[in-house]
Design a protein around this motif. Structure first.
Motif, PDB file in Angstrom:
ATOM      1  N   PRO A 239       0.866  -1.183   0.074  1.00  0.00           N
ATOM      2  CA  PRO A 239      -0.198   0.015   0.229  1.00  0.00           C
ATOM      3  C   PRO A 239       0.734   1.356  -0.009  1.00  0.00           C
ATOM      4  CG  PRO A 239      -0.239  -1.222   2.175  1.00  0.00           C
ATOM      5  CD  PRO A 239       0.729  -1.974   1.141  1.00  0.00           C
ATOM      6  N   ASP A 240       0.397   2.065  -0.573  1.00  0.00           N
ATOM      7  CA  ASP A 240       1.007   3.335  -0.571  1.00  0.00           C
ATOM      8  C   ASP A 240       1.278   4.341   0.668  1.00  0.00           C
ATOM      9  OD1 ASP A 240       1.590   3.456  -3.487  1.00  0.00           O
ATOM     10  OD2 ASP A 240      -0.351   4.668  -3.774  1.00  0.00           O
ATOM     11  N   ASP A 241       0.504   3.866   1.526  1.00  0.00           N
ATOM     12  CA  ASP A 241       0.493   4.522   2.922  1.00  0.00           C
ATOM     13  C   ASP A 241       1.288   3.269   3.874  1.00  0.00           C
ATOM     14  OD1 ASP A 241      -1.417   2.553   3.279  1.00  0.00           O
ATOM     15  OD2 ASP A 241      -2.774   3.771   4.165  1.00  0.00           O
ATOM     16  N   HIS A 242       1.983   2.461   3.368  1.00  0.00           N
ATOM     17  CA  HIS A 242       2.653   1.805   4.149  1.00  0.00           C
ATOM     18  C   HIS A 242       3.850   2.525   4.962  1.00  0.00           C
ATOM     19  CE1 HIS A 242       5.559  -1.556   5.371  1.00  0.00           C
ATOM     20  NE2 HIS A 242       4.653  -2.175   5.254  1.00  0.00           N
ATOM     21  N   PRO A 243       3.851   2.305   6.300  1.00  0.00           N
ATOM     22  CA  PRO A 243       4.936   3.175   7.063  1.00  0.00           C
ATOM     23  C   PRO A 243       6.296   2.949   6.600  1.00  0.00           C
ATOM     24  CG  PRO A 243       4.102   1.365   8.344  1.00  0.00           C
ATOM     25  CD  PRO A 243       3.456   1.248   7.067  1.00  0.00           C
ATOM     26  N   ALA A 244       6.755   1.884   5.885  1.00  0.00           N
ATOM     27  CA  ALA A 244       8.117   1.989   5.475  1.00  0.00           C
ATOM     28  C   ALA A 244       8.331   2.566   4.045  1.00  0.00           C
ATOM     29  CB  ALA A 244       8.609   0.409   5.687  1.00  0.00           C
ATOM     30  N   HIS A 245       7.153   2.865   3.253  1.00  0.00           N
ATOM     31  CA  HIS A 245       7.366   3.579   2.139  1.00  0.00           C
ATOM     32  C   HIS A 245       8.171   4.631   1.829  1.00  0.00           C
ATOM     33  CE1 HIS A 245       6.138   5.368  -1.747  1.00  0.00           C
ATOM     34  NE2 HIS A 245       5.427   4.160  -2.236  1.00  0.00           N
ATOM     35  N   PRO A 246       9.326   4.615   1.259  1.00  0.00           N
ATOM     36  CA  PRO A 246      10.122   5.639   1.358  1.00  0.00           C
ATOM     37  C   PRO A 246       9.535   6.878   0.444  1.00  0.00           C
ATOM     38  CG  PRO A 246      11.154   3.979   0.352  1.00  0.00           C
ATOM     39  CD  PRO A 246       9.953   3.313   0.551  1.00  0.00           C
ATOM     40  N   ALA A 247       9.941   8.068   0.682  1.00  0.00           N
ATOM     41  CA  ALA A 247       9.268   9.225   0.108  1.00  0.00           C
ATOM     42  C   ALA A 247       9.705   9.313  -1.288  1.00  0.00           C
ATOM     43  CB  ALA A 247       9.277  10.724   0.864  1.00  0.00           C
ATOM     44  N   ASP A 248      11.102   8.906  -1.528  1.00  0.00           N
ATOM     45  CA  ASP A 248      11.612   9.130  -2.958  1.00  0.00           C
ATOM     46  C   ASP A 248      11.727   8.031  -3.908  1.00  0.00           C
ATOM     47  OD1 ASP A 248      13.438   7.651  -1.306  1.00  0.00           O
ATOM     48  OD2 ASP A 248      15.265   8.686  -1.882  1.00  0.00           O
ATOM     49  N   TYR A 249      10.812   6.915  -3.434  1.00  0.00           N
ATOM     50  CA  TYR A 249      10.683   5.853  -4.063  1.00  0.00           C
ATOM     51  C   TYR A 249       9.986   5.908  -5.502  1.00  0.00           C
ATOM     52  CZ  TYR A 249       9.397   0.841  -5.616  1.00  0.00           C
ATOM     53  OH  TYR A 249       9.257  -0.140  -6.442  1.00  0.00           O
ATOM     54  N   ARG A 250      10.697   5.479  -6.797  1.00  0.00           N
ATOM     55  CA  ARG A 250      10.298   5.581  -8.102  1.00  0.00           C
ATOM     56  C   ARG A 250      10.010   4.157  -8.406  1.00  0.00           C
ATOM     57  NH1 ARG A 250      14.801   7.937 -10.998  1.00  0.00           N
ATOM     58  NH2 ARG A 250      14.081   6.782 -12.562  1.00  0.00           N
ATOM     59  N   PRO A 251       8.743   3.685  -8.747  1.00  0.00           N
ATOM     60  CA  PRO A 251       8.434   2.385  -9.012  1.00  0.00           C
ATOM     61  C   PRO A 251       8.812   2.252 -10.525  1.00  0.00           C
ATOM     62  CG  PRO A 251       6.491   3.681  -9.080  1.00  0.00           C
ATOM     63  CD  PRO A 251       7.501   4.520  -8.450  1.00  0.00           C
ATOM     64  N   LEU A 252       9.239   0.997 -11.095  1.00  0.00           N
ATOM     65  CA  LEU A 252       9.692   0.606 -12.261  1.00  0.00           C
ATOM     66  C   LEU A 252       8.813   0.483 -13.436  1.00  0.00           C
ATOM     67  CD1 LEU A 252      12.661  -1.803 -10.923  1.00  0.00           C
ATOM     68  CD2 LEU A 252      12.735   0.557 -11.889  1.00  0.00           C
ATOM     69  N   ASP A 253       7.377   0.673 -13.213  1.00  0.00           N
ATOM     70  CA  ASP A 253       6.343   0.623 -14.000  1.00  0.00           C
ATOM     71  C   ASP A 253       6.603   1.258 -15.514  1.00  0.00           C
ATOM     72  OD1 ASP A 253       5.291  -0.076 -11.583  1.00  0.00           O
ATOM     73  OD2 ASP A 253       3.332   0.585 -12.276  1.00  0.00           O
ATOM     74  N   GLY A 254       7.298   2.460 -15.510  1.00  0.00           N
ATOM     75  CA  GLY A 254       7.649   2.998 -16.883  1.00  0.00           C
ATOM     76  C   GLY A 254       8.731   2.297 -17.583  1.00  0.00           C
ATOM     77  N   PHE A 255       9.622   1.520 -17.058  1.00  0.00           N
ATOM     78  CA  PHE A 255      10.722   0.869 -17.313  1.00  0.00           C
ATOM     79  C   PHE A 255      10.099  -0.560 -18.129  1.00  0.00           C
ATOM     80  CE2 PHE A 255      13.695  -2.675 -16.481  1.00  0.00           C
ATOM     81  CZ  PHE A 255      14.538  -2.302 -17.505  1.00  0.00           C
ATOM     82  N   TRP A 256       9.323  -0.715 -17.135  1.00  0.00           N
ATOM     83  CA  TRP A 256       8.723  -2.307 -17.719  1.00  0.00           C
ATOM     84  C   TRP A 256       7.796  -1.948 -18.788  1.00  0.00           C
ATOM     85  CZ3 TRP A 256       7.096  -3.223 -11.981  1.00  0.00           C
ATOM     86  CH2 TRP A 256       8.341  -3.625 -11.327  1.00  0.00           C
ATOM     87  N   ARG A 257       7.122  -0.812 -18.757  1.00  0.00           N
ATOM     88  CA  ARG A 257       5.904  -0.700 -19.907  1.00  0.00           C
ATOM     89  C   ARG A 257       6.812  -0.372 -21.519  1.00  0.00           C
ATOM     90  NH1 ARG A 257       1.055  -0.354 -18.448  1.00  0.00           N
ATOM     91  NH2 ARG A 257       0.551   0.324 -16.349  1.00  0.00           N
ATOM     92  N   LYS A 258       7.973   0.314 -21.059  1.00  0.00           N
ATOM     93  CA  LYS A 258       8.832   0.536 -22.451  1.00  0.00           C
ATOM     94  C   LYS A 258       9.328  -0.845 -22.955  1.00  0.00           C
ATOM     95  CE  LYS A 258      10.332   5.150 -21.228  1.00  0.00           C
ATOM     96  NZ  LYS A 258      11.395   6.006 -20.812  1.00  0.00           N
ATOM     97  N   ARG A 259       9.640  -1.870 -22.142  1.00  0.00           N
ATOM     98  CA  ARG A 259      10.145  -2.829 -22.488  1.00  0.00           C
ATOM     99  C   ARG A 259       8.929  -4.019 -23.071  1.00  0.00           C
ATOM    100  NH1 ARG A 259      15.230  -4.377 -22.296  1.00  0.00           N
ATOM    101  NH2 ARG A 259      14.462  -6.494 -22.946  1.00  0.00           N
ATOM    102  N   GLY A 260       7.655  -3.225 -23.342  1.00  0.00           N
ATOM    103  CA  GLY A 260       6.444  -4.048 -23.795  1.00  0.00           C
ATOM    104  C   GLY A 260       5.477  -4.819 -22.721  1.00  0.00           C
TER     105      GLY A 260
END
Length: 193
Positions: free
Chosen positions: A139-160
Motif C-alpha cells: 500500500p502507498d501508505d505503508h509506514p516503510a514506503h520511502p518518499a523518494d521511491y520510484r516504481p519501475l512501471d515505466g521501465f517495464w512498459r517501455k520493454r512491452g
C-alpha cells in the motif's frame, strides 16, 4: 568495468551462494522488506538449476553486484499455477522472469535492460511465446514506503510489459522487524516474445 554473464546448467550452481547473499542484501529494501536467511535462500534457489533456467549475472571484477533469474513457468507451477488458472496462456508457453537484484550503486547504467534481454533470449530459445514477471504490491501508505521511491512501471512498459488484471499470486516471507511470515500479493506483468 561492469560485465555480464549468462549462466545456465551447472554454471548456475556455481553462483548460487553469491546470488543468495545478494538477494538478502537487496531485498531488505522497499518494497520487499525481506528478512531473509541463507538456508531458505539456498533451498529456494535450487529451482534455478533445472534445465531451461538462466541467471544473468553482473560483475564488478570478480564480485557479483547484480543478477536476475529466469525459468520455464512450469518449474514454478506450485507457486503460481493458481494465478494463471483462468488465463488462456498455458504454463509451458511462458518464461518466468523471476527476481532482479542489483546493488544501489550500480543502478542506472543499463543493467536492467541486460537482465531482461538475457532472460527474454532464454525464453525465445526455449520456444516460449510469453515472458512474465511479478512485482510485490504494497500500500502507498505503508509506514516503510520511502518518499523518494520510484516504481519501475515505466521501465517495464517501455520493454512491452503490461499488468495482467486479476493475475495475482501470494507468497510468504518475513518482513524486517516482524515475528513471522505473512502473505504478500504479487501482481503479474506479461509480454509476447
Amino acid at each position: 568495468m561492469i560485465t555480464t554473464r549468462i549462466l545456465t546448467g551447472e554454471a548456475v550452481g556455481e553462483v548460487l551462494e553469491d546470488l543468495a547473499r545478494l538477494r538478502i542484501a537487496v531485498f531488505r529494501d522497499w518494497p520487499y522488506l525481506y528478512d531473509g536467511d541463507l538456508d531458505y535462500e539456498r533451498d529456494y534457489l535450487k529451482a534455478y538449476q533445472s534445465p531451461g533456467s538462466v541467471v544473468v549475472a553482473a560483475y564488478d571484477g570478480q564480485r557479483m553486484v547484480g543478477a536476475s533469474t529466469g525459468a520455464p513457468m512450469e518449474d514454478h507451477a506450485g507457486d503460481f499455477a493458481a494465478a494463471f488458472a483462468h488465463r488462456p496462456e498455458k504454463l509451458d508457453e511462458i518464461f518466468y522472469c523471476a527476481e532482479s537484484v542489483l546493488l544501489p550503486e550500480y543502478r542506472g547504467h543499463g543493467l536492467g535492460h541486460a537482465f531482461f534481454d538475457g532472460r527474454e533470449a532464454q525464453g525465445r530459445a526455449l520456444g516460449r511465446r510469453y515472458s512474465t514477471f511479478c512485482r510485490v504490491v504494497r500500500p502507498d501508505d505503508h509506514p516503510a514506503h520511502p518518499a523518494d521511491y520510484r516504481p519501475l512501471d515505466g521501465f517495464w512498459r517501455k520493454r512491452g510489459y503490461a499488468p495482467l488484471p486479476g493475475v495475482i499470486a501470494e507468497f510468504d516471507w518475513k518482513d524486517i522487524g516482524e515475528a513471522s511470515s505473512t502473505k504478500k500479493p504479487l501482481q503479474f506483468w506479461m509480454k509476447s516474445l
